[in-house]
Design a protein around this motif. Structure first.
Motif, mmCIF file in Angstrom:
data_model
loop_
_atom_site.group_PDB
_atom_site.id
_atom_site.type_symbol
_atom_site.label_atom_id
_atom_site.label_comp_id
_atom_site.label_asym_id
_atom_site.label_seq_id
_atom_site.Cartn_x
_atom_site.Cartn_y
_atom_site.Cartn_z
ATOM 1 N N ILE A 369 0.861 -1.194 0.000
ATOM 2 C CA ILE A 369 0.000 0.000 0.000
ATOM 3 C C ILE A 369 0.892 1.236 0.000
ATOM 4 O O ILE A 369 1.776 1.375 0.845
ATOM 5 C CB ILE A 369 -0.918 0.010 1.239
ATOM 6 C CG1 ILE A 369 -1.838 -1.220 1.208
ATOM 7 C CG2 ILE A 369 -1.728 1.285 1.302
ATOM 8 C CD1 ILE A 369 -2.574 -1.448 2.495
ATOM 9 N N ASP A 370 0.657 2.109 -0.961
ATOM 10 C CA ASP A 370 1.430 3.341 -1.072
ATOM 11 C C ASP A 370 0.911 4.343 -0.040
ATOM 12 O O ASP A 370 -0.189 4.888 -0.178
ATOM 13 C CB ASP A 370 1.302 3.911 -2.488
ATOM 14 C CG ASP A 370 2.194 5.126 -2.708
ATOM 15 O OD1 ASP A 370 2.873 5.547 -1.742
ATOM 16 O OD2 ASP A 370 2.223 5.648 -3.839
ATOM 17 N N SER A 377 -4.662 3.877 -3.323
ATOM 18 C CA SER A 377 -4.043 2.570 -3.122
ATOM 19 C C SER A 377 -4.992 1.602 -2.416
ATOM 20 O O SER A 377 -5.109 0.433 -2.786
ATOM 21 C CB SER A 377 -2.754 2.727 -2.313
ATOM 22 O OG SER A 377 -2.066 1.518 -2.208
#
Length: 386
Positions: A369-370, A377
């Motif tokens: 997950i960014d 995301s």
């Protein structure tokens, strides 16, 4: 204020020369008046200081991040003297991000009157926002002198983490099972060991469920509804192993965990959230069966301090679970050292939500997950069930 003092100094010199040049009572009276005026004005503002009060009002006890929060400052002047120039020192401190901003507000207020100052604030980060009125400064009518009154008025506002939409591809499990130790708060079942509700008899009710004692007391047939046990379906393990200065990552951990919990609850999956509280040296595990439960957990997570030990929450879960089995585990973290990757591989049936812009480890159950683009995301993330 400095400019006024300089002007006043020259006025004093001028009246003094005028008194020396003209030996009369009138120049002398002017000179004495000019000398005494600052003293009189200072006495006035000290009287005002003792008779001025302040309160902070806000109806927004719980707010969302990046939304405007309305705050009202109410100042009441109980003295007979008006305030022409007052200055309020206001601070906004976010306990989660450790960010503090100072703001100065100037105001006038008439004698025996109340003045309201309304303003809007925004918080970039979630957490507990403390709005505090630190001091009031009151200037005299010529702004030659001033007095300061320290205040101890504050208002706490909880800035809630954002909840993002996650998708579940298929069912994780059947959450309703007779093997559970906890019981549903809003759904009846068939477990006679726990009574869910007592109500009046309706046609079709079983005779075995009649509450005979109560029925004889109220002179009406009353029926016992039994509780629905809840199985140990799934658990979210929240890891706070992160540098305390990485506020975006820490906030992302909280928002990811809360969004995941909200998603499970939207599918009627009653579940658990657990974490390790480093400050209290305590492992917390809380059952989530309502939105109110999520809200309470969110407030607790926002008060946590980070730590450096790897897998601290996960290890405490393994130690304190006492063999308790969950059909699905979710592990929210931002730290996975390559040297300890085998520890994660040993945890079966666990999805790892890893808050980094890219992955340096290779795990089949890893979902990257960014944290810098959390909304997109998470909303593009599809959680697969078993």
């Amino acid at each position: 204020m400095l400019k006024t003092k300089i002007i006043y100094f020259f006025i004093v010199i001028g009246t003094l020369l005028f008194t020396i040049l003209y030996s009369d009572y009138f120049p002398l009276a002017i000179f004495i008046t000019v000398l005494l005026l600052p003293i009189v004005l200072n006495i006035i503002i000290r009287i005002i200081k003792k008779n001025i009060n302040l309160n902070i009002e806000s109806s927004d006890v719980l707010e969302s991040k990046d939304e405007e929060i309305s705050v009202k400052i109410v100042i009441k002047n109980n003295s007979i003297f008006p305030v022409l120039n007052g200055e309020l020192k206001l601070s906004c401190y976010n306990k989660f991000s450790n960010n503090k901003e100072i703001e100065y507000i100037n105001f006038p207020i008439n004698s025996k009157e109340e003045e309201s100052i309304t303003f809007k604030i925004k918080s970039k980060y979630c957490g507990k926002l403390i709005i505090q009125a630190e001091s009031l400064k009151i200037y005299d009518y010529l702004t030659i002198s001033s007095v300061k009154k320290k205040l101890n008025k504050s208002k706490e506002i909880i800035i809630l983490p954002n909840i993002y939409n996650l998708s579940l591809f298929n069912k994780i499990l059947d959450v309703n099972s007779l093997d559970g130790e906890n019981f549903s708060k809003d759904k009846s079942g068939d477990d006679p060991s726990e009574v869910f509700n007592i109500r009046e008899y309706v046609e079709g009710d079983k005779i075995q469920r009649i509450h005979w004692k109560l029925s004889s007391k109220v002179n009406n047939i009353m029926i016992k509804e039994y509780s629905q046990p809840i199985s140990n379906s799934s658990i979210i393990i929240v890891e706070f192993c992160e540098d305390k200065n990485n506020i975006n990552i820490i906030q992302g951990i909280v928002e990811t965990a809360i969004s995941l919990s909200y998603m499970l609850l939207s599918y009627n999956y009653i579940h658990y959230i657990c974490w390790y509280d480093k400050g209290k040296d305590y492992f917390n595990k809380v059952i989530i069966s309502s939105k109110e439960d999520i809200l309470k957990v969110a407030c607790k997570l926002l008060l946590l301090t980070t730590y450096e030990e790897n897998f601290l929450a996960l290890k405490h879960y393994d130690i304190e679970s006492n063999g308790e089995k969950f059909l699905k585990k979710f592990y929210v973290t931002s730290n996975i050292p390559k040297k300890d990757i085998s520890y994660l591989e040993e945890n079966e049936n666990m999805d790892i939500l890893y808050l980094k812009d890219k992955s340096e480890v290779n795990l089949s159950n890893l979902k990257v997950i960014d944290a810098n683009n959390l909304k997109e995301s998470l909303e593009n993330l599809v959680m697969w069930g078993e």
